[in-house]
Design a protein around this motif. Structure first.
Motif, PDB file in Angstrom:
ATOM      1  N   UNK A   8       0.801  -1.212   0.000  1.00 46.45           N
ATOM      2  CA  UNK A   8       0.000   0.000   0.000  1.00 46.45           C
ATOM      3  C   UNK A   8       0.828   1.253   0.000  1.00 46.45           C
ATOM      4  N   UNK A   9       0.228   2.337  -0.397  1.00 41.75           N
ATOM      5  CA  UNK A   9       0.858   3.638  -0.299  1.00 41.75           C
ATOM      6  C   UNK A   9      -0.247   4.642  -0.078  1.00 41.75           C
TER       7      UNK A   9
ATOM      8  N   UNK B  72      15.017  17.103   8.101  1.00 40.54           N
ATOM      9  CA  UNK B  72      15.676  15.818   8.007  1.00 40.54           C
ATOM     10  C   UNK B  72      14.791  14.715   8.544  1.00 40.54           C
ATOM     11  N   UNK B  73      15.060  13.502   8.080  1.00 44.44           N
ATOM     12  CA  UNK B  73      14.302  12.353   8.532  1.00 44.44           C
ATOM     13  C   UNK B  73      15.284  11.301   9.021  1.00 44.44           C
ATOM     14  N   UNK B  74      14.997  10.703  10.153  1.00 47.61           N
ATOM     15  CA  UNK B  74      15.886   9.695  10.700  1.00 47.61           C
ATOM     16  C   UNK B  74      15.261   8.304  10.670  1.00 47.61           C
TER      17      UNK B  74
ATOM     18  N   UNK C 133       8.204   7.941   6.989  1.00 50.35           N
ATOM     19  CA  UNK C 133       7.682   8.864   5.990  1.00 50.35           C
ATOM     20  C   UNK C 133       7.999   8.412   4.575  1.00 50.35           C
ATOM     21  N   UNK C 134       8.664   7.276   4.406  1.00 47.08           N
ATOM     22  CA  UNK C 134       9.136   6.833   3.101  1.00 47.08           C
ATOM     23  C   UNK C 134       8.056   6.059   2.353  1.00 47.08           C
TER      24      UNK C 134
ATOM     25  N   UNK D  89       5.458  17.075  -0.649  1.00 47.38           N
ATOM     26  CA  UNK D  89       4.294  17.192   0.225  1.00 47.38           C
ATOM     27  C   UNK D  89       4.413  16.375   1.504  1.00 47.38           C
ATOM     28  N   UNK D  90       5.535  16.544   2.190  1.00 50.59           N
ATOM     29  CA  UNK D  90       5.695  15.966   3.506  1.00 50.59           C
ATOM     30  C   UNK D  90       6.119  14.514   3.548  1.00 50.59           C
ATOM     31  N   UNK D  91       6.464  13.939   2.401  1.00 48.23           N
ATOM     32  CA  UNK D  91       6.874  12.531   2.385  1.00 48.23           C
ATOM     33  C   UNK D  91       8.036  12.343   1.421  1.00 48.23           C
TER      34      UNK D  91
END
Length: 269
Positions: free
Chosen positions: A45-46, A75-77, A81-82, A129-131
């Motif tokens: 899913x996405x 930044x994302x750790x 969010x991927x 958009x945030x992802x």
């Protein structure tokens, strides 16, 4: 050689090894995730993206027009969010698939691709958009010996790009065969029919162009696919194709404009 020079060389070698190991880890983790999902019989899913932009877009995405303004970077750790999506590239040999792929992902990213006999895997990640959107692009070789890779390349793909050379009629005649092969293993992916080398095609007599356009449109209609004429040399419709896929997958407010003018890069749907 000085001691400093030896240290620099050692660092570069370690860094290259680190990048290669990281790529293989991502690849095997990707395969493991897909095998696990298949065993559970649940589709991958996405999610639809929100309309607020809170991360850094890639230059290609800005150029494509999917994002506007100057969003702030964050930044994302974690991978929460991927959004990892798979895209397949199919078509005969010597039709410009590699040039098309390099134009989209860039020379540096293409150098990091995972190459196997008859199959290349390239990652393209960007922010929207945030992802984080991560396209894993599976480029299947066009020779007969590469057909064994079609099931793995097409399974779970969200889009299948079937390509042909606009200056080679025989490669156009092959697209229905590639489409039928792909649909054996994936019934839901977005089908895209792409004619490459438009810059050379534009120099052909108009009567020849008209014949090829008519046949390509007929095949696209039979495949229920969107038709794009493209040129990697002049970057014609390369980014637009991936923009179209992204907008369609996530219901983004953008639609492609139809163009049926002979002598111009055709877009038909």
């Amino acid at each position: 050689m000085t001691q400093l020079g030896r240290k620099v060389i050692q660092f570069n070698v370690k860094w290259m090894l680190h990048e290669r190991v990281a790529f293989f880890r991502r690849f095997f983790r990707y395969l493991w995730d897909h095998l696990f999902m298949c065993s559970m019989r649940k589709p991958i899913g996405y999610r639809r993206l929100h309309r607020t932009i809170s991360s850094c877009p890639s230059p290609a995405l800005v150029e494509a027009g999917l994002v506007n303004g100057e969003p702030s970077c964050s930044g994302y750790e974690t991978d929460s969010d991927l959004v990892a999506l798979k895209i397949s590239l199919l078509g005969d040999c010597q039709i410009g698939k590699t040039s098309f792929l390099v134009k989209y992902v860039g020379d540096e990213q293409e150098k990091r691709c995972l190459e196997m006999k008859g199959l290349n895997l390239v990652d393209k990640m960007f922010f929207v958009q945030g992802a984080r959107i991560a396209y894993s692009i599976w480029d299947v070789g066009g020779d007969h010996g590469s057909l064994d890779h079609v099931p793995m390349a097409c399974k779970d793909a969200v889009a299948i790009l079937i390509m042909f050379d606009l200056t080679s009629r025989c490669t156009l005649n092959s697209v229905l065969g590639w489409y039928k092969q792909a649909r054996k293993y994936n019934q839901t992916a977005i089908p895209i029919l792409i004619g490459t080398k438009f810059d050379d095609f534009a120099n052909l007599p108009l009567a020849v162009q008209w014949t090829i356009v008519s046949q390509a449109r007929m095949y696209a209609k039979a495949m229920k696919a969107t038709l794009f004429f493209s040129s990697a040399t002049h970057n014609i419709n390369v980014n637009k194709i991936f923009k179209f896929i992204t907008a369609k997958l996530f219901n983004l407010p953008w639609t492609v404009e139809r163009n049926l003018t002979i002598g111009e890069p055709i877009i038909d749907f």
